[in-house]
Enzyme design. Sequence first.
Site, PDB file in Angstrom:
ATOM      1  N   SER A 194      -9.560   2.112   3.067  1.00  0.00           N
ATOM      2  CA  SER A 194      -8.717   2.863   2.148  1.00  0.00           C
ATOM      3  C   SER A 194      -7.718   1.992   1.377  1.00  0.00           C
ATOM      4  O   SER A 194      -7.074   2.467   0.437  1.00  0.00           O
ATOM      5  CB  SER A 194      -7.928   3.920   2.926  1.00  0.00           C
ATOM      6  N   SER A 239      -9.919  -0.209   7.289  1.00  0.00           N
ATOM      7  CA  SER A 239      -9.357  -0.061   5.947  1.00  0.00           C
ATOM      8  C   SER A 239      -8.625  -1.272   5.400  1.00  0.00           C
ATOM      9  O   SER A 239      -8.179  -1.251   4.256  1.00  0.00           O
ATOM     10  CB  SER A 239      -8.421   1.152   5.905  1.00  0.00           C
ATOM     11  N   LYS A 255       0.846  -1.188   0.000  1.00  0.00           N
ATOM     12  CA  LYS A 255       0.000   0.000   0.000  1.00  0.00           C
ATOM     13  C   LYS A 255       0.884   1.242   0.000  1.00  0.00           C
ATOM     14  O   LYS A 255       1.921   1.280   0.659  1.00  0.00           O
ATOM     15  CB  LYS A 255      -0.914  -0.019   1.232  1.00  0.00           C
TER      16      LYS A 255
END
Length: 512
Positions: free
Chosen positions: A157, A181, A82
Site C-alpha cells: 500500500s 506494503s 506515507k
Amino acid sequence: MTQSALHTEFGGIAALRDALARRQVSAVELAQSGLDAAQAASGLNAFLHIDPDLTLAQARAADAALAAGTAGPLAGIPIAHKDAFVTRGWRTTAGSKMLAGYASPFDATVVERLAEAGAVSLGKLNCDEFAMGSGNENSAYGPVRNPWDTRAVPGGSSGGSAAAVAARLVAAATGTDTGGSVRQPAALCGVSGIKPTYGTVSRYGMIAFGSSLDQAGPLAPSSRDLLELLDVMTGFDPRDATSLQACDGQANESGRVRRGHDAAQAGYDAAGSQPLKGLRIGVPQEYFGAGLAPDVAAAVDAALAQFEQLGAVRVPVSLPRTELAIPAYYVIAPAEASSNLARYDGVRYGHRAAQYGDLNEMISRSRAEGFGDEVKRRILIGTYVLSHGYYDAYYLQAQRLRRLIAQDFQRAFADQCDVIMGPVSPTVAKNIGDNRDDPTADWLADVYTLGVSLAGLPAMSVPCGFGGQDGRRPVGLQIIGNYFDEGRLLALADRYQQVTDWHQRAPVSQDA
C-alpha cells in the site's frame, strides 16, 4: 516527470549530508528543488498533501542548526511521509474519504524522531485506503503511477512512498508494512525498503489496520540509506504497548530477542566486516514453484548467483505453509481491521453523512459513504470471522496456523540457513486496472511476503533486475532474517549493491 536536480547531483543520504556540511548546497535549496520536482511530477499522483511554507520552515531550521553546529544526523535531508502517519500541520487522510481534511494535533513517533534528527518533510504521500491494497489503486484520491512505466501500478500500500523515491523526488520516505506494503512497492518501483522486526519501530500515531501486524519501515534507493533512517526510527516508545524494550539480547522461548535502537548499526558493522564465504542462503522451494513469472525467477536467480560469487552458498529449505499464509492473513488482518475501523462512525471524527434520520442511520450512512469498496470488503470479512459461532472456526484456527508458520521459519534458521532469499512478488507490476473485475486477485501477489509478516520477522527488498514485455519493470530480491537481524540484512544488501548498480538506476522522464 522531473527528478530533483540537486538530489540526484549529490546522491544518497551520506553524500547529501556531506554536501550540506561543506555548504555546497543548503537545506532550503534541497527542499525547494524537491518541491519543484514534486510539482513537475504531479502526474504520478505520489503526493497527496504539500505545504511549501511548512517544508521551507523546516529547511531554514535545518540550515540554522548546521550553521550552529547542532545539526542532527539527517539535518536538511528531504523526505516524505506515507499518509498513514499522523502529522501536525499536514493533513492526514490514510488515503480515505473518511478522513478527508483531518488535521492531527500531534506527530506520530516516527515523524517526530525523523524531525528531531533534522529531516525536512516535503509532504504526505498517497497510499491505498487505510493501507489495504497491493497496487495503490484503492486510494480515494486516485491511483499512483509507477515512474518506470506510468501504465503500471507502483505496488501497495506504500505506493506513493516507493514512487517518490524511485522518481528521486525525495531522498527517502516512510512506509508501513502489514503484509508486504513496504517490500512489494519497493520491489515494483526498483528501490530498497525494509520491514523491521515487529515492535522495534513505534506504531504510535500510525493509523491502525492490523495491530498485531502493522510495522513502520523506510524506503530509499540503497541499503545504506535505509540504515541511516532505521537508526533514527527504531527504539522503545512507552506510548506504544507493542514497543520492545532493550534487554541483554538473550533469546526467549519463542526465539525473539529484545534489543535497543543501536542493534541495527551494530549488526551491520559486524556482518559488514565479515567475508560472505560460507554464508548459508536458504532458498525456499515453495517460492519458486507455479505462479512465479519466468522473468522474475531469472532476475532473482541471477542475484543469488551474485551472492555465490561473493562466497555464499545456496541451501534448499522448505517453508511448507507458504500458501496457507494467504488464508491465515486474510482472516487475522480483516478481523483486526474491523475492530480498529469501528472508531470511524461520524460522531467523534471522520466523515459524517449530510442527511440521516436517527443515530444508527447517521453511523451507517457515514461509514457507507466514507469507506471505499476494499475497506468495506475487509470489514465485512473481519466482522464475520469474529462473530459468534465462527470465531473458533476461523480466527482461532488462523492464529494457530500463524504460530506454525513462524515455527517453519525458526526451524530453517536454527538448522539450515543464516538468511532466506527469494522473490518479493510473483510478477512484475501489472497495469493499472488489470484486476478491476477480480479485486481479490491482488491478494495473491503477497504470497511471498505474508508469512514474514505473520511471523513478525524482519525482511527487505532490494532491486535486482527488470522484467516485463519491454524489460523496464523492476524486480526485487527479498532478504529475510531472524528476529532483530536487520543489521545483517542491510549489510548483505550493501555487499550486493557494491557489485551491482540496480539501485542506482532511475526511471527516465516520461509523460504521465
